[in-house]
Motif scaffolding. Sequence first.
Motif, mmCIF file in Angstrom:
data_model
loop_
_atom_site.group_PDB
_atom_site.id
_atom_site.type_symbol
_atom_site.label_atom_id
_atom_site.label_comp_id
_atom_site.label_asym_id
_atom_site.label_seq_id
_atom_site.Cartn_x
_atom_site.Cartn_y
_atom_site.Cartn_z
ATOM 1 N N ILE A 118 -90.893 5.028 -30.826
ATOM 2 C CA ILE A 118 -90.892 3.786 -30.037
ATOM 3 C C ILE A 118 -89.460 3.244 -29.948
ATOM 4 C CG2 ILE A 118 -91.598 1.336 -30.121
ATOM 5 C CD1 ILE A 118 -94.372 2.281 -30.942
ATOM 6 N N GLY A 119 -88.718 3.348 -31.033
ATOM 7 C CA GLY A 119 -87.317 2.918 -31.018
ATOM 8 C C GLY A 119 -86.495 3.717 -30.017
ATOM 9 N N MET A 120 -86.709 5.032 -29.990
ATOM 10 C CA MET A 120 -85.987 5.891 -29.045
ATOM 11 C C MET A 120 -86.321 5.516 -27.602
ATOM 12 S SD MET A 120 -83.947 8.448 -29.946
ATOM 13 C CE MET A 120 -84.207 9.839 -28.848
ATOM 14 N N VAL A 121 -87.615 5.358 -27.336
ATOM 15 C CA VAL A 121 -88.020 5.000 -25.970
ATOM 16 C C VAL A 121 -87.416 3.644 -25.592
ATOM 17 C CG1 VAL A 121 -89.993 4.386 -24.511
ATOM 18 C CG2 VAL A 121 -90.110 6.397 -25.976
ATOM 19 N N ALA A 122 -87.421 2.721 -26.550
ATOM 20 C CA ALA A 122 -86.813 1.409 -26.290
ATOM 21 C C ALA A 122 -85.337 1.569 -25.938
ATOM 22 C CB ALA A 122 -86.983 0.508 -27.511
ATOM 23 N N LYS A 123 -84.630 2.420 -26.678
ATOM 24 C CA LYS A 123 -83.214 2.666 -26.372
ATOM 25 C C LYS A 123 -83.083 3.246 -24.960
ATOM 26 C CE LYS A 123 -79.974 2.766 -28.792
ATOM 27 N NZ LYS A 123 -78.900 1.742 -28.806
ATOM 28 N N GLY A 124 -83.991 4.153 -24.630
ATOM 29 C CA GLY A 124 -83.964 4.753 -23.299
ATOM 30 C C GLY A 124 -84.177 3.724 -22.204
ATOM 31 N N LEU A 125 -84.930 2.671 -22.540
ATOM 32 C CA LEU A 125 -85.201 1.609 -21.556
ATOM 33 C C LEU A 125 -84.129 0.520 -21.607
ATOM 34 C CD1 LEU A 125 -89.074 1.262 -22.026
ATOM 35 C CD2 LEU A 125 -87.848 2.486 -20.221
ATOM 36 N N GLY A 126 -83.095 0.754 -22.405
ATOM 37 C CA GLY A 126 -81.990 -0.205 -22.455
ATOM 38 C C GLY A 126 -82.187 -1.352 -23.423
ATOM 39 N N LEU A 127 -83.137 -1.225 -24.333
ATOM 40 C CA LEU A 127 -83.385 -2.302 -25.306
ATOM 41 C C LEU A 127 -82.682 -1.989 -26.620
ATOM 42 C CD1 LEU A 127 -87.231 -2.477 -24.737
ATOM 43 C CD2 LEU A 127 -85.585 -4.187 -23.948
ATOM 44 N N HIS A 128 -82.408 -3.031 -27.393
ATOM 45 C CA HIS A 128 -81.923 -2.831 -28.755
ATOM 46 C C HIS A 128 -83.132 -2.798 -29.689
ATOM 47 C CE1 HIS A 128 -77.714 -3.130 -27.847
ATOM 48 N NE2 HIS A 128 -77.943 -4.211 -27.104
#
Lengths: 286, 352
Positions: B173-183
């Motif tokens: 979930i953290g990786m996907v969040a990074k992919g979506l531009g989130l911290h």
Amino acid sequence: MRPPPSIEGRDRRRALALAAPALLWTLVFFALPFGVMAVLSLWQRTDQGLQAAWTLANYAQFLNSPAYLQAALNSLEITVVVTVLSVALAYPLAWIIAVELPPRFRRLALALAVVPFWTSYVVRSYAWSLVLAKRGVLNGWLGDLGLPLLDLANSRAATVIGFTHFFTMLLTLTIYASLVQLPPNLRRAAADLGAGPLQIFRFVVWPLALPGVMVGAFLTFALCIGDYVTPQILGGGNDLALPQLVMLQIGRRADLPMAAALSIILMAAVTLAYLCMARWMKAPAP
Amino acid sequence: MKTTTRLLAVLAGTTLLTQAAAAQEKQLNALVWCDHTDEALIKPFEDKFGMKVNLKEYEGTGAALSLIEQSQPGDWDVLVVDGIDVPRVVEAGILGPLPTDQLPYDSLFPELVMEENHVIDGKTYAISEKFGYNTVSYNSAVISPDDLADMTRLWSDKAPGSIAVYDYYLPVIGMVAKGLGLHTDEITMEDLPAIEEALMKLKDNASLVGEVVASQTAIATGEVDILFGGGEWVTAGLTADLPDLDWLIPEQGAVRWSQSIGVFADSKQPDLAVEFVKHVLSPAGQAALATSSCYWAMPANSMAGAMMTDAQKDALRWDQQTDYLNKTELYPAPDAELDAAMQDVWTRFLAR
């Protein structure tokens, strides 16, 4: 003067003494843990730890969550398919061993049937994953024969194959035990009375061997629906089953009450299966 | 005295003597991850203190909490736990304070000190011991690194190869969040629908969702070409035999994991437990831990490099750590409500 103990009373006490170890075993290792699990399923996991909430919330969560219901449905579908396939494969195999093979080869055939049980269950599952892999043994053979390759790894089909391999052998033993006890004279008598091979099977062999089939089928159902290892290794996380959901509650959420509720639901499915099959498990009246 | 009575007396005496001998032998009970079970790490400590370390492996903090809840106070001495879960276990009263003056803070990689996780109300309860990255591993014989520079391709219609996803909700979930531009430390409930949508597309493209062994096996056997959520912990131990296995950090970044070690608040031998923590944090202990047979990863103590071979350091990409540490963020540390929501998302992901 005290009357001498009756023979009936002495027999009852003796029977009770003989049964006591089994009863104690069942009480300590089944009834008691089951009671604890049933109680725990009514508790709740909160930030403060386990709370004795006495609520059906865990069961409600199961019924209201499409993902949980899907997991239960996946488990049931896999189990039913595996049970039917295993019976279909085991029956002819048991028939060949019990009826067609000369008695001197039966022991060897039975030994070969139980060979799969000699290896670890986990190792066997990993072995199947290598056989069914994209570049595995099976596709190697198919490629050599110029046939199209199969995409079986990490799928429900792989889970079903792994289960069926194991349970076919288990069922072969229970069905063999039933078939080998049938007096050959019964089949001969039916033939003398004009019955054809299909009629002999349908009206003589099948009903008499049915208890062995149903006992094996029930064992298959109970072991298959509660199994975590095979769907985890062979399913590739593509078909969430109920035991995997139980493990998710324990390993990730530390939510023992929800895991207990799911386990009770699993046991309810097994109990229901037993009730449906019990009438055929009894030996026919003489 | 009848023979039976004598036999019983001898038996009772022997049992008492055995129990006394067992009581005299020092034992340390540690609840650890699988990388702590190598003899190379444990035996030197046992030899030095003339005692036995009993190791109980677990996976997932939830499993550890269940084990601890079922144990008696004082049963456990040392706990290895996910770095982001340290506040959670401290809040539960599980860990006690550590003597910071005895621990090698000067030689820790600065990013691994992680005071926000390890120091609570001015007291230090745990120390980082090992870290690594959940990012993208791939088979370089099949996949070009350029195809993986933009991780969002993995959940698009143009996925570059067959994909496995590591079965752990927080890093993925953290990786996907990074992919979506989130911290990763700014994920909120409002972000979950977008994350879930990307996850579901990723699942559609993936042929496998597996835990450590299954993931490693899948990429090592060529079953998949890409492991989303993998990293050096998947490939480093395999590079000698499978040099094509590689990993990279996409342009959007990746997540960093770390594991911490601490002493149980109710340990009956806290001094010995602290000695064990010091042993694991020593350069030799760190080198053994970094190259554990279970999985390889970077040691938190930078002095461990002196105890490792060049080949080992190359496999762990020792010299690129500064760059990697800059490009990565710790994986999400959600509160209880967000954590439950994330796990629900993950359950739906698995059930899809």
